[in-house]
Design an enzyme around this catalytic site. Sequence first.
Site, PDB file in Angstrom:
ATOM      1  N   SER A 125       0.577  -7.234 -12.159  1.00  0.00           N
ATOM      2  CA  SER A 125       1.668  -6.558 -11.320  1.00  0.00           C
ATOM      3  C   SER A 125       0.708  -6.550  -9.294  1.00  0.00           C
ATOM      4  O   SER A 125       0.472  -6.598  -8.370  1.00  0.00           O
ATOM      5  CB  SER A 125       2.127  -5.709 -10.913  1.00  0.00           C
ATOM      6  OG  SER A 125       3.412  -5.876 -12.358  1.00  0.00           O
TER       7      SER A 125
ATOM      8  N   GLU B  38      10.140  -8.254 -11.325  1.00  0.00           N
ATOM      9  CA  GLU B  38       8.764  -7.949 -11.818  1.00  0.00           C
ATOM     10  C   GLU B  38       9.402  -9.154 -12.731  1.00  0.00           C
ATOM     11  O   GLU B  38      10.148  -9.472 -13.559  1.00  0.00           O
ATOM     12  CB  GLU B  38       9.134  -6.975 -12.866  1.00  0.00           C
ATOM     13  CG  GLU B  38       8.072  -6.621 -14.701  1.00  0.00           C
ATOM     14  CD  GLU B  38       6.943  -6.156 -13.586  1.00  0.00           C
ATOM     15  OE1 GLU B  38       6.287  -7.222 -14.959  1.00  0.00           O
ATOM     16  OE2 GLU B  38       6.938  -5.289 -12.598  1.00  0.00           O
TER      17      GLU B  38
ATOM     18  N   HIS C 102      10.602  -5.754 -16.568  1.00  0.00           N
ATOM     19  CA  HIS C 102      10.012  -5.441 -17.083  1.00  0.00           C
ATOM     20  C   HIS C 102       9.573  -4.623 -18.852  1.00  0.00           C
ATOM     21  O   HIS C 102      10.516  -4.173 -19.450  1.00  0.00           O
ATOM     22  CB  HIS C 102       8.370  -3.929 -16.792  1.00  0.00           C
ATOM     23  CG  HIS C 102       7.187  -4.121 -17.572  1.00  0.00           C
ATOM     24  ND1 HIS C 102       6.509  -4.075 -18.286  1.00  0.00           N
ATOM     25  CD2 HIS C 102       6.726  -4.184 -16.493  1.00  0.00           C
ATOM     26  CE1 HIS C 102       5.458  -3.688 -18.233  1.00  0.00           C
ATOM     27  NE2 HIS C 102       5.172  -4.090 -17.476  1.00  0.00           N
TER      28      HIS C 102
ATOM     29  N   ASP D  44       5.738 -10.897  -9.072  1.00  0.00           N
ATOM     30  CA  ASP D  44       4.381 -10.282  -8.981  1.00  0.00           C
ATOM     31  C   ASP D  44       3.396 -11.121  -9.294  1.00  0.00           C
ATOM     32  O   ASP D  44       2.437 -11.645  -9.109  1.00  0.00           O
ATOM     33  CB  ASP D  44       4.811  -9.483  -9.642  1.00  0.00           C
ATOM     34  CG  ASP D  44       4.630  -8.273 -10.760  1.00  0.00           C
ATOM     35  OD1 ASP D  44       5.533  -9.335 -11.372  1.00  0.00           O
ATOM     36  OD2 ASP D  44       4.778  -7.824 -11.604  1.00  0.00           O
ATOM     37  N   HIS D  45       4.271 -11.743 -10.841  1.00  0.00           N
ATOM     38  CA  HIS D  45       3.485 -12.872 -11.867  1.00  0.00           C
ATOM     39  C   HIS D  45       4.727 -13.004 -12.398  1.00  0.00           C
ATOM     40  O   HIS D  45       6.139 -12.982 -12.533  1.00  0.00           O
ATOM     41  CB  HIS D  45       2.113 -12.554 -12.405  1.00  0.00           C
ATOM     42  CG  HIS D  45       3.041 -10.995 -12.811  1.00  0.00           C
ATOM     43  ND1 HIS D  45       3.544 -10.684 -14.333  1.00  0.00           N
ATOM     44  CD2 HIS D  45       2.947  -9.916 -12.853  1.00  0.00           C
ATOM     45  CE1 HIS D  45       3.659  -9.666 -14.717  1.00  0.00           C
ATOM     46  NE2 HIS D  45       3.098  -9.017 -14.268  1.00  0.00           N
TER      47      HIS D  45
END
Length: 636
Positions: A322, A281, A440, A497-498
């Site tokens: 995500s 994440e 996150h 994811d990013h």
Amino acid sequence: MHFKNRYTQVISAVIFSILLFTTIRLFFYFSYFDYFGDLTFIETLKSFFMGVRVDVALIFTFTSIIWLILLLPFKFTTNKIYRSSLGVLWGAILGGIIFFNIGDILYFGFVNRHLNNELSLIGNDVGILVDMVVDFYLIQTILGTIFYFTIVYFFYKVFGSDIQNKTIRQREWANMLLVIIIAFIGIRGKLDGISFGTSDAFAVNKVSSGNLALNGFFCYYRGGTINCTDHSAIKSDQAVQVVKDNLASEKFEFMDNNFPLMRKLKPTTKNNYNIVIIMIESLSARYLDELAHNNFKVTPTLDKLAHEGQLFTNFYANGQRSQEGITTIYTGLTQPVGFENLGEGLELYNPSYLGEMAHKNGYSTLAMQSSDRGSFRVDKLSALAGFREYYGAEDIERTGEETGQPNYGAWDGNSLRFLSSKLKTIKEPFVSFCFTASTHSPFYSPGKQWEKYPHDVKSENGFLNTLNYVDTQIKEFMEASKKEPWFDNTIFIFTADHANQTKISNEKEVKLENIYLPEFHIPLIIYAPKLIEPKRTDIISSQGDIVPTIIDILGWQNNFTTIGSSLFDESVKNRFAFVKMGSIVGLSDYDGSIFYNFKNLISKKGSISDENQQLLLSIDSAQAHLLKNSKWMKKD
């Protein structure tokens, strides 16, 4: 407070509304003053003026019916209770929009863009959202709520004020027609063509200009949809050919003229290697010391894996959410602007699925995430992608030394231990996917032993501490994996994811000169000490290359369609990264980057070639055309 007549009262309310929205935009501008630093003074003024057009379109859309009711040429419309009640309605509507936009301003700090269709992705994460509002943004929520009721009260007072001239004249029916015409023009935002949309809001060809003029509610309400986003910058046949030329290689062949981008690996040796994908994440490339040399000292395990495996230094996420990252890793498809999300309609266009291809090649498949099963709808996405086993936080026991409760499901250490236990029993060969969550925001600490920096759930320090924790858990996972009989036959893929968009609390930056899209720059490590030689490579690549890379490594003979190439295919002539930023798309090559807002090419950096500027437009046009015409992938 009093007004000459009903018209001056309504006009004053409209002006007050515009000033209110402009005040919020000023707050937005000064909150991210550095972000808008690339705008000159004149460009800033132009962007603010364009913002007024955006505000007028919103205000007229949601209040014009109230005008009509207030201006009806009947005696009862002069009643104070009648008018003040409509004033409350006016204030409630505008207050709600402004409350939404304040939330959007807070969100902007994470991804440098406005809200678009994120709210449709909340799914089972409402509880997490409420926790963030109550915990992470409690003060802002309280102040925003007070501001909301202040706005409602203000408009109650405006329309409860005295009107000096209450005479109803016969000619006012003609005035009503004029009001309707004005409202219609204001709602559309312009006289010709389709209504004023997000792509019209760029006063100059810079992303920051559009972001300054736009707001979250406008993007959400009037953002691109499949019916109104214009994907025809390049004629479809020409666009498809341009994309096809850029994907051409000696390893893959195109299979069917009716499905022009569908490919297949040429006959080669099939390798039944296992695949383990760990998607971390919000992991920006700048946090890996082996990659960015920023000396954060929180990723020793990933740094070691990067040194001993293949490290891709110019690797990009294809999106900023995500679900976009998962969609691309599962399908090789970057979701086109205006198309439905995977799980909400995109699956109807028959994308290629990693899990389904694995199953057809005799592979066992497993997907999991640290968050609850339905969080980010990963359960549904994994099922669509063909993963036969799926697990979430509800399945994961607490087995570690972590303290407190994570914001998202289970601590990643528990998740990775759970994954280890599952990989002990799953039948080989297998493809597994694990999505972590502990990094996150808000960055809750799993325990003091992992805190290298003064911990703060809202700052980069908190992120660094949680990343240090996740890195430690990856070390434990890899040590356990090395003891398994399947380890020597397994390829581990570590990515994100990013990128993480938390505000930087120091001045450390990635030093690589050819990183033109830092907000998408993430790491990719392919680690298989018995199978793949250590190497550091600077080729431009993205999540869209992962599916063809796996197909190439394993020798699968499946048809597939992606806008990407195998990272191990040296015959590919042009390398690029195609990305999506809300309702904007972009492309980066070795020399620069550029974005497209579906009206103009904007925010050019470096010296990106004219051919790749055309490629950007061609990818967008080709994807949309082939998907909408069911020509993306041939059904089995």
